[in-house]
Motif scaffolding. Structure first.
Motif, PDB file in Angstrom:
ATOM      1  N   THR A  98     -23.714 -71.611 -11.996  1.00 45.50           N
ATOM      2  CA  THR A  98     -23.441 -70.249 -12.465  1.00 45.50           C
ATOM      3  C   THR A  98     -24.712 -69.426 -12.351  1.00 45.50           C
ATOM      4  O   THR A  98     -25.779 -69.850 -12.813  1.00 45.50           O
ATOM      5  CB  THR A  98     -22.963 -70.261 -13.930  1.00 45.50           C
ATOM      6  OG1 THR A  98     -21.805 -71.100 -14.036  1.00 45.50           O
ATOM      7  CG2 THR A  98     -22.598 -68.864 -14.390  1.00 45.50           C
ATOM      8  N   VAL A  99     -24.599 -68.259 -11.734  1.00 44.98           N
ATOM      9  CA  VAL A  99     -25.741 -67.390 -11.491  1.00 44.98           C
ATOM     10  C   VAL A  99     -25.535 -66.092 -12.271  1.00 44.98           C
ATOM     11  O   VAL A  99     -24.473 -65.475 -12.192  1.00 44.98           O
ATOM     12  CB  VAL A  99     -25.897 -67.090  -9.986  1.00 44.98           C
ATOM     13  CG1 VAL A  99     -27.087 -66.171  -9.741  1.00 44.98           C
ATOM     14  CG2 VAL A  99     -26.059 -68.385  -9.197  1.00 44.98           C
ATOM     15  N   ILE A 100     -26.572 -65.673 -13.017  1.00 45.24           N
ATOM     16  CA  ILE A 100     -26.435 -64.531 -13.924  1.00 45.24           C
ATOM     17  C   ILE A 100     -27.627 -63.594 -13.757  1.00 45.24           C
ATOM     18  O   ILE A 100     -28.780 -64.034 -13.719  1.00 45.24           O
ATOM     19  CB  ILE A 100     -26.371 -64.998 -15.393  1.00 45.24           C
ATOM     20  CG1 ILE A 100     -25.207 -65.965 -15.605  1.00 45.24           C
ATOM     21  CG2 ILE A 100     -26.251 -63.805 -16.335  1.00 45.24           C
ATOM     22  CD1 ILE A 100     -25.294 -66.733 -16.910  1.00 45.24           C
ATOM     23  N   SER A 101     -27.343 -62.294 -13.696  1.00 47.29           N
ATOM     24  CA  SER A 101     -28.402 -61.300 -13.639  1.00 47.29           C
ATOM     25  C   SER A 101     -27.809 -59.910 -13.776  1.00 47.29           C
ATOM     26  O   SER A 101     -26.598 -59.726 -13.610  1.00 47.29           O
ATOM     27  CB  SER A 101     -29.163 -61.389 -12.303  1.00 47.29           C
ATOM     28  OG  SER A 101     -30.140 -60.377 -12.190  1.00 47.29           O
TER      29      SER A 101
ATOM     30  N   GLY B 152     -22.714 -55.104 -13.012  1.00 51.07           N
ATOM     31  CA  GLY B 152     -22.692 -53.824 -12.312  1.00 51.07           C
ATOM     32  C   GLY B 152     -22.610 -53.927 -10.810  1.00 51.07           C
ATOM     33  O   GLY B 152     -22.606 -52.905 -10.115  1.00 51.07           O
ATOM     34  N   CYS B 153     -22.533 -55.147 -10.263  1.00 52.89           N
ATOM     35  CA  CYS B 153     -22.470 -55.343  -8.809  1.00 52.89           C
ATOM     36  C   CYS B 153     -21.018 -55.296  -8.339  1.00 52.89           C
ATOM     37  O   CYS B 153     -20.111 -55.751  -9.036  1.00 52.89           O
ATOM     38  CB  CYS B 153     -23.095 -56.680  -8.439  1.00 52.89           C
ATOM     39  SG  CYS B 153     -23.253 -56.974  -6.672  1.00 52.89           S
ATOM     40  N   ASP B 154     -20.794 -54.759  -7.139  1.00 48.85           N
ATOM     41  CA  ASP B 154     -19.447 -54.731  -6.573  1.00 48.85           C
ATOM     42  C   ASP B 154     -18.935 -56.147  -6.340  1.00 48.85           C
ATOM     43  O   ASP B 154     -19.702 -57.076  -6.048  1.00 48.85           O
ATOM     44  CB  ASP B 154     -19.439 -53.972  -5.246  1.00 48.85           C
ATOM     45  CG  ASP B 154     -19.697 -52.486  -5.426  1.00 48.85           C
ATOM     46  OD1 ASP B 154     -19.460 -51.984  -6.541  1.00 48.85           O
ATOM     47  OD2 ASP B 154     -20.139 -51.840  -4.449  1.00 48.85           O
TER      48      ASP B 154
ATOM     49  N   GLN C 117     -17.039 -60.509 -13.927  1.00 50.74           N
ATOM     50  CA  GLN C 117     -17.391 -59.144 -14.288  1.00 50.74           C
ATOM     51  C   GLN C 117     -18.286 -59.085 -15.522  1.00 50.74           C
ATOM     52  O   GLN C 117     -19.039 -58.134 -15.705  1.00 50.74           O
ATOM     53  CB  GLN C 117     -16.119 -58.329 -14.531  1.00 50.74           C
ATOM     54  CG  GLN C 117     -16.353 -56.842 -14.686  1.00 50.74           C
ATOM     55  CD  GLN C 117     -15.051 -56.067 -14.738  1.00 50.74           C
ATOM     56  OE1 GLN C 117     -13.967 -56.646 -14.791  1.00 50.74           O
ATOM     57  NE2 GLN C 117     -15.142 -54.744 -14.723  1.00 50.74           N
ATOM     58  N   ASN C 118     -18.217 -60.123 -16.366  1.00 50.42           N
ATOM     59  CA  ASN C 118     -19.010 -60.144 -17.595  1.00 50.42           C
ATOM     60  C   ASN C 118     -19.363 -61.583 -17.941  1.00 50.42           C
ATOM     61  O   ASN C 118     -18.931 -62.527 -17.265  1.00 50.42           O
ATOM     62  CB  ASN C 118     -18.240 -59.477 -18.739  1.00 50.42           C
ATOM     63  CG  ASN C 118     -16.849 -60.048 -18.907  1.00 50.42           C
ATOM     64  OD1 ASN C 118     -16.688 -61.217 -19.273  1.00 50.42           O
ATOM     65  ND2 ASN C 118     -15.824 -59.245 -18.613  1.00 50.42           N
ATOM     66  N   LEU C 119     -20.146 -61.748 -18.987  1.00 50.12           N
ATOM     67  CA  LEU C 119     -20.640 -63.087 -19.337  1.00 50.12           C
ATOM     68  C   LEU C 119     -19.527 -64.009 -19.808  1.00 50.12           C
ATOM     69  O   LEU C 119     -19.522 -65.204 -19.496  1.00 50.12           O
ATOM     70  CB  LEU C 119     -21.724 -62.958 -20.409  1.00 50.12           C
ATOM     71  CG  LEU C 119     -22.964 -62.160 -19.993  1.00 50.12           C
ATOM     72  CD1 LEU C 119     -23.886 -61.933 -21.187  1.00 50.12           C
ATOM     73  CD2 LEU C 119     -23.715 -62.853 -18.865  1.00 50.12           C
ATOM     74  N   GLU C 120     -18.581 -63.472 -20.558  1.00 48.88           N
ATOM     75  CA  GLU C 120     -17.456 -64.290 -21.002  1.00 48.88           C
ATOM     76  C   GLU C 120     -16.672 -64.826 -19.807  1.00 48.88           C
ATOM     77  O   GLU C 120     -16.307 -66.008 -19.763  1.00 48.88           O
ATOM     78  CB  GLU C 120     -16.528 -63.481 -21.908  1.00 48.88           C
ATOM     79  CG  GLU C 120     -15.310 -64.263 -22.396  1.00 48.88           C
ATOM     80  CD  GLU C 120     -14.290 -63.389 -23.097  1.00 48.88           C
ATOM     81  OE1 GLU C 120     -13.156 -63.282 -22.584  1.00 48.88           O
ATOM     82  OE2 GLU C 120     -14.631 -62.807 -24.147  1.00 48.88           O
ATOM     83  N   GLU C 121     -16.439 -63.965 -18.830  1.00 55.01           N
ATOM     84  CA  GLU C 121     -15.694 -64.394 -17.646  1.00 55.01           C
ATOM     85  C   GLU C 121     -16.481 -65.421 -16.843  1.00 55.01           C
ATOM     86  O   GLU C 121     -15.906 -66.348 -16.266  1.00 55.01           O
ATOM     87  CB  GLU C 121     -15.348 -63.192 -16.773  1.00 55.01           C
ATOM     88  CG  GLU C 121     -14.387 -63.523 -15.642  1.00 55.01           C
ATOM     89  CD  GLU C 121     -13.923 -62.304 -14.883  1.00 55.01           C
ATOM     90  OE1 GLU C 121     -12.914 -62.425 -14.160  1.00 55.01           O
ATOM     91  OE2 GLU C 121     -14.551 -61.232 -14.997  1.00 55.01           O
ATOM     92  N   ALA C 122     -17.803 -65.290 -16.810  1.00 53.39           N
ATOM     93  CA  ALA C 122     -18.626 -66.281 -16.118  1.00 53.39           C
ATOM     94  C   ALA C 122     -18.450 -67.657 -16.745  1.00 53.39           C
ATOM     95  O   ALA C 122     -18.290 -68.662 -16.038  1.00 53.39           O
ATOM     96  CB  ALA C 122     -20.094 -65.859 -16.164  1.00 53.39           C
TER      97      ALA C 122
ATOM     98  N   GLU D 215     -24.069 -54.957 -20.603  1.00 57.67           N
ATOM     99  CA  GLU D 215     -22.685 -55.424 -20.639  1.00 57.67           C
ATOM    100  C   GLU D 215     -21.839 -54.531 -21.537  1.00 57.67           C
ATOM    101  O   GLU D 215     -20.691 -54.195 -21.197  1.00 57.67           O
ATOM    102  CB  GLU D 215     -22.632 -56.869 -21.146  1.00 57.67           C
ATOM    103  CG  GLU D 215     -21.227 -57.455 -21.164  1.00 57.67           C
ATOM    104  CD  GLU D 215     -21.203 -58.879 -21.659  1.00 57.67           C
ATOM    105  OE1 GLU D 215     -20.564 -59.723 -20.996  1.00 57.67           O
ATOM    106  OE2 GLU D 215     -21.814 -59.168 -22.716  1.00 57.67           O
ATOM    107  N   SER D 216     -22.377 -54.121 -22.668  1.00 61.14           N
ATOM    108  CA  SER D 216     -21.597 -53.292 -23.589  1.00 61.14           C
ATOM    109  C   SER D 216     -21.321 -51.926 -22.980  1.00 61.14           C
ATOM    110  O   SER D 216     -20.212 -51.390 -23.108  1.00 61.14           O
ATOM    111  CB  SER D 216     -22.322 -53.149 -24.926  1.00 61.14           C
ATOM    112  OG  SER D 216     -23.512 -52.393 -24.790  1.00 61.14           O
TER     113      SER D 216
END
Length: 515
Positions: A253-256, A284-286, A299-304, A354-355
């Motif tokens: 999982t990659v997060i930024s 915010g990335c397409d 789209q967000n951290l929960e979904e990740a 995110e908010s």
């Protein structure tokens, strides 16, 4: 009020130690404010800004320890300084199985089995210390921030050349081989690896995965500026290599926040050639370029967390407080006519973004000290305008003082300030747990929350306070205990920051409909 400054020549302590000491002595009876820091130019400016204009401060060197205290009298100031030195002495002596060393070389000679060095020194010394560690064959984790981008790249180029990881600068969260470093939460080991340029993003996803009954193989922090084109994502690319080779990692999982364009292309090209499934949350990335790389788009951290868990056959059951519509109607219905704005006060920078991304479709423009677009930047971070979300972990708040996950005072003051505004309808908060953060983050601000809610009621209205707590039951503060303290005071507690932002937006939207 008495101001007292003590300078201790040639007594160096790293910034992590000094953050904790500052936070502790500021809470002592009879102390108005305090600061323990090294005599760097930046820290001297902070001492002056908070009222410690003293010749001894001006003449101090970067190797000198400065302790400044403002108290009700000299006795209380002296007591606070003594307590600070006592704490630093206890830290230096450590636990029975710990050891302290005069320099890096003596530590390395005694601990030849070590393979990781944590660096927490003023920015101007980071390169020298990082080069020592990397040339000795050690991976590095750099907690220090304010390191110039060209220096960061130089350090990371050396790390890549040596086949080593450089986590940071400005890296506060990592979990390597089941060990939580610095301000991260305690999570169990498992099959999901994370590589993140967001400390709180790594922590939130890891905590959600832990709560779902799974765990983390490795949590690699890159530092917040790794994905800028001037740095080129060197640690992110090295982290992907390491997780692909790691036999304990089944899913990556990659997060930024959104990487800069050239670096985004490099990372997605590497992901396209990865032999393991990858989930990407670039805030915010397409979606299109991520999907084209073969990765799953979050789209967000929960979904990740949900997508990563799904790839190993586990669900993420995120239970909310009930129907958002019903809650929103109840909350909005109790408000006065003039209440209409949301005010977010955050510790986690990625939570801020995110908010705002989550709420803007429903409530429109949101102003911030870290805005989604330049025209929405607040003129002053402590003066909100319409819908506002403030990152209290931004450098303007942390220069020379502890991060808000440790020192909650600036945000506590913000809560009280927003509580005095009759136009505030919703207050949105995050709380972050872990072994190295505030021992009781909810308790430290709960009176201010009660005061803000009482003030709204006194004006004939109702303040909705929405919050999420990032952490686990294994953290010293206990996730369930922190959530219970909030619920007991009428705070609407959501299972994660994304859900909290959804609820806050729903309340505002419902209030707009009622008006």
């Amino acid at each position: 009020m008495t101001a007292s400054v003590k300078v201790y020549p040639n007594q160096y302590y790293d910034s992590v130690q000094l953050l904790f000491v500052t936070s502790s002595i500021k809470k002592m009876d009879g102390v108005e404010t305090a600061l323990a820091a090294m005599g760097t130019p930046a820290n001297k400016t902070v001492f002056h800004d908070i009222g410690f204009a003293d010749e001894s401060v001006d003449n101090s060197l970067p190797s000198d320890l400065i302790i400044g205290v403002k108290g009700i009298d000299q006795e209380h100031c002296d007591l606070a300084v003594s307590e600070a030195m006592k704490m630093l002495g206890e830290q230096a002596s450590g636990t029975p199985d710990s050891a302290s060393y005069k320099n890096f070389e003596s530590a390395l000679k005694d601990k030849q089995q070590a393979n990781l060095c944590i660096i927490s020194v003023p920015a101007e010394y980071v390169k020298e210390e990082a080069f020592k560690a990397l040339n000795a064959g050690l991976h590095v984790m750099i907690f220090s921030d304010n390191v110039p981008l060209d220096v960061e790249r130089e350090i990371k180029e050396l790390a890549v050349g040596q086949g080593l990881l450089c986590m940071g600068p400005d890296c506060g969260v990592a979990n390597i081989n089941g060990i939580s470093f610095l301000v991260g939460s305690i999570v169990r080991k498992g099959p999901i690896g994370i590589c993140a340029a967001s400390g709180v993003g790594l922590q939130e996803v890891a905590a959600l995965i832990h709560g779902a009954g799974s765990g983390i193989s490795q949590g690699i922090g890159t530092g917040g500026k790794d994905l800028k084109d001037q740095v080129g994502g060197l640690t992110m690319l090295s982290g992907l290599d390491a997780l692909e080779k790691d036999p304990a990692t089944e899913v990556i999982t990659v997060i930024s926040r959104k990487p800069e364009d050239k670096t985004l292309s490099k990372v997605l090209e590497r992901v396209a050639n990865c032999t393991k499934p990858v989930v990407i949350c670039f805030m915010g990335c397409d979606e299109a370029p991520i999907v084209q790389s073969g990765a799953a788009y979050a789209q967000n951290l929960e979904e990740a967390a949900r997508l990563a868990l799904g790839l190993i056959g586990k669900p993420l059951d995120v239970a909310d407080e009930g129907s958002f519509r019903e809650i929103a109607e109840r909350e909005a219905g109790a408000m006065s006519q003039e209440q209409k704005y949301v005010r977010g006060l955050f510790c986690g920078g990625t939570f801020v973004e995110e908010s705002m991304v989550t709420m803007r479709a429903d409530i429109g423009d949101i102003y911030s000290n870290a805005p989604l677009s330049g025209e929405l930047k607040l003129d002053h971070s402590t003066v909100s305008y319409k819908h506002s979300v403030v990152d209290y972990g931004d450098e303007e708040f942390t220069l020379g003082r502890p991060h808000p996950v440790i020192d909650t005072e600036p945000r506590r003051q913000g809560i009280e300030r927003e509580g005095e505004d009759p136009e505030v309808a919703v207050m949105l908060l995050d709380f972050i747990l872990g072994p190295a953060v505030n021992a009781n983050p909810v308790q430290s601000v709960i009176d201010s929350i009660k005061q803000a809610k009482k003030a709204a009621a006194g004006r004939g209205g109702h303040l909705a306070v929405v919050a999420s707590v990032c952490g686990t039951e294994d953290d010293p503060q206990s996730l369930s205990l922190q959530e219970k303290m909030l619920r007991d005071e009428g705070v609407l507690v959501c299972p994660d920051n994304y859900q909290a932002a959804l609820l806050a937006a729903e309340i505002i939207k419902r209030k707009m409909e009622m008006n």
